[in-house]
Design a protein around this motif. Structure first.
Motif, mmCIF file in Angstrom:
data_model
loop_
_atom_site.group_PDB
_atom_site.id
_atom_site.type_symbol
_atom_site.label_atom_id
_atom_site.label_comp_id
_atom_site.label_asym_id
_atom_site.label_seq_id
_atom_site.Cartn_x
_atom_site.Cartn_y
_atom_site.Cartn_z
ATOM 1 N N ALA A 277 -39.782 -3.325 5.420
ATOM 2 C CA ALA A 277 -38.420 -3.827 5.609
ATOM 3 C C ALA A 277 -38.368 -4.851 6.737
ATOM 4 O O ALA A 277 -37.718 -5.902 6.623
ATOM 5 N N LEU A 278 -39.069 -4.572 7.827
ATOM 6 C CA LEU A 278 -39.104 -5.494 8.956
ATOM 7 C C LEU A 278 -39.775 -6.807 8.563
ATOM 8 O O LEU A 278 -39.324 -7.893 8.929
ATOM 9 N N LEU A 279 -40.830 -6.695 7.785
ATOM 10 C CA LEU A 279 -41.582 -7.880 7.371
ATOM 11 C C LEU A 279 -40.769 -8.755 6.420
ATOM 12 O O LEU A 279 -40.813 -9.984 6.494
ATOM 13 N N LEU A 280 -39.997 -8.120 5.531
ATOM 14 C CA LEU A 280 -39.264 -8.854 4.505
ATOM 15 C C LEU A 280 -37.800 -9.085 4.852
ATOM 16 O O LEU A 280 -37.029 -9.553 4.014
ATOM 17 N N ASN A 281 -37.414 -8.729 6.073
ATOM 18 C CA ASN A 281 -36.031 -8.909 6.518
ATOM 19 C C ASN A 281 -35.042 -8.154 5.633
ATOM 20 O O ASN A 281 -34.030 -8.702 5.184
ATOM 21 N N MET A 282 -35.363 -6.888 5.376
ATOM 22 C CA MET A 282 -34.513 -6.018 4.573
ATOM 23 C C MET A 282 -34.323 -4.712 5.343
ATOM 24 O O MET A 282 -34.984 -4.473 6.352
ATOM 25 N N ASN A 283 -33.436 -3.828 4.841
ATOM 26 C CA ASN A 283 -33.376 -2.496 5.418
ATOM 27 C C ASN A 283 -34.293 -1.563 4.632
ATOM 28 O O ASN A 283 -34.705 -1.872 3.509
ATOM 29 N N ALA A 284 -34.626 -0.424 5.215
ATOM 30 C CA ALA A 284 -35.622 0.475 4.626
ATOM 31 C C ALA A 284 -35.185 0.997 3.261
ATOM 32 O O ALA A 284 -36.003 1.125 2.339
#
Length: 204
Positions: A158-165
């Motif tokens: 999520a951090l890598l893809l700019n998303m939430n978990a």
């Protein structure tokens, strides 16, 4: 696949100044090919990927004092490498980062297929896997790659893809479901074999 314990051990030795060059060399050797494959899958040239990877490793070596707080070297390296690649693209094309991420196409023909298919399986099964992966969105392919080939947890992805978990978990789940449905709906025996390969290789 690399074990998180071994990677963490090398990383700790490096940031603490133990076996400085040897530990750094171990980290480099463990990750360089995966980073290059990942960058090429994102659509960058091999030359650009090599330059970006070397920049990342140079920064790590020269600024290791600030890395003691890094808990997951795999996530950190992939995130740094990915961001650097898109910064290079941004400088070259003078585009916004949002535009670049939206236009990014992720292909996994090399990195995943070479892992789950040995040479004796030949081109037929490999072509079938490629057809299956085409059923996924680029975002799904990238998330599945990070989850099962790089063993990242959903928070890291999520951090890598700019998303939430939660969104990342749904992204991976839908991608896997699409693969299963496509394989199960195949009209020949090869799709059954392919499904088995996927289930065993990814522990789905």
């Amino acid at each position: 696949m690399k074990g998180k314990y071994a990677v963490g051990n090398f990383w700790q030795k490096f940031v603490e100044g133990q076996d400085n060059y040897e530990a750094f060399s171990d980290i480099y050797n463990l990750y360089i090919n995966d980073l290059l494959s990942y960058g090429i899958s994102l659509g960058f040239s091999e030359e650009t990927c090599r330059d970006a990877a070397h920049d990342v490793f140079f920064n790590i070596f020269t600024e290791k004092k600030r890395l003691s707080s890094v808990k997951n070297p795999t996530s950190y390296l992939f995130r740094s490498f990915r961001n650097h690649l898109f910064n290079i693209q941004k400088r070259q094309n003078r585009l916004s980062s949002d535009f670049m991420f939206e236009k990014n196409t992720f292909t996994t023909e090399i990195t995943i297929l070479d892992t789950i298919i040995n040479e004796e399986e030949n081109q037929k099964l490999k072509n079938l896997v490629e057809e299956l992966l085409k059923e996924l969105t680029p975002r799904q392919r990238e998330a599945i790659y990070l989850r099962y080939m790089q063993e990242m947890d959903y928070e890291e992805i999520a951090l890598l893809l700019n998303m939430n978990a939660n969104s990342t978990r749904r992204l991976v789940s839908r991608g896997i479901e699409n693969l299963r449905n496509k394989a199960l709906n195949g009209d020949n025996e090869s799709f059954t074999v392919l499904l088995f390969v996927l289930l065993i290789s990814y522990n789905l």
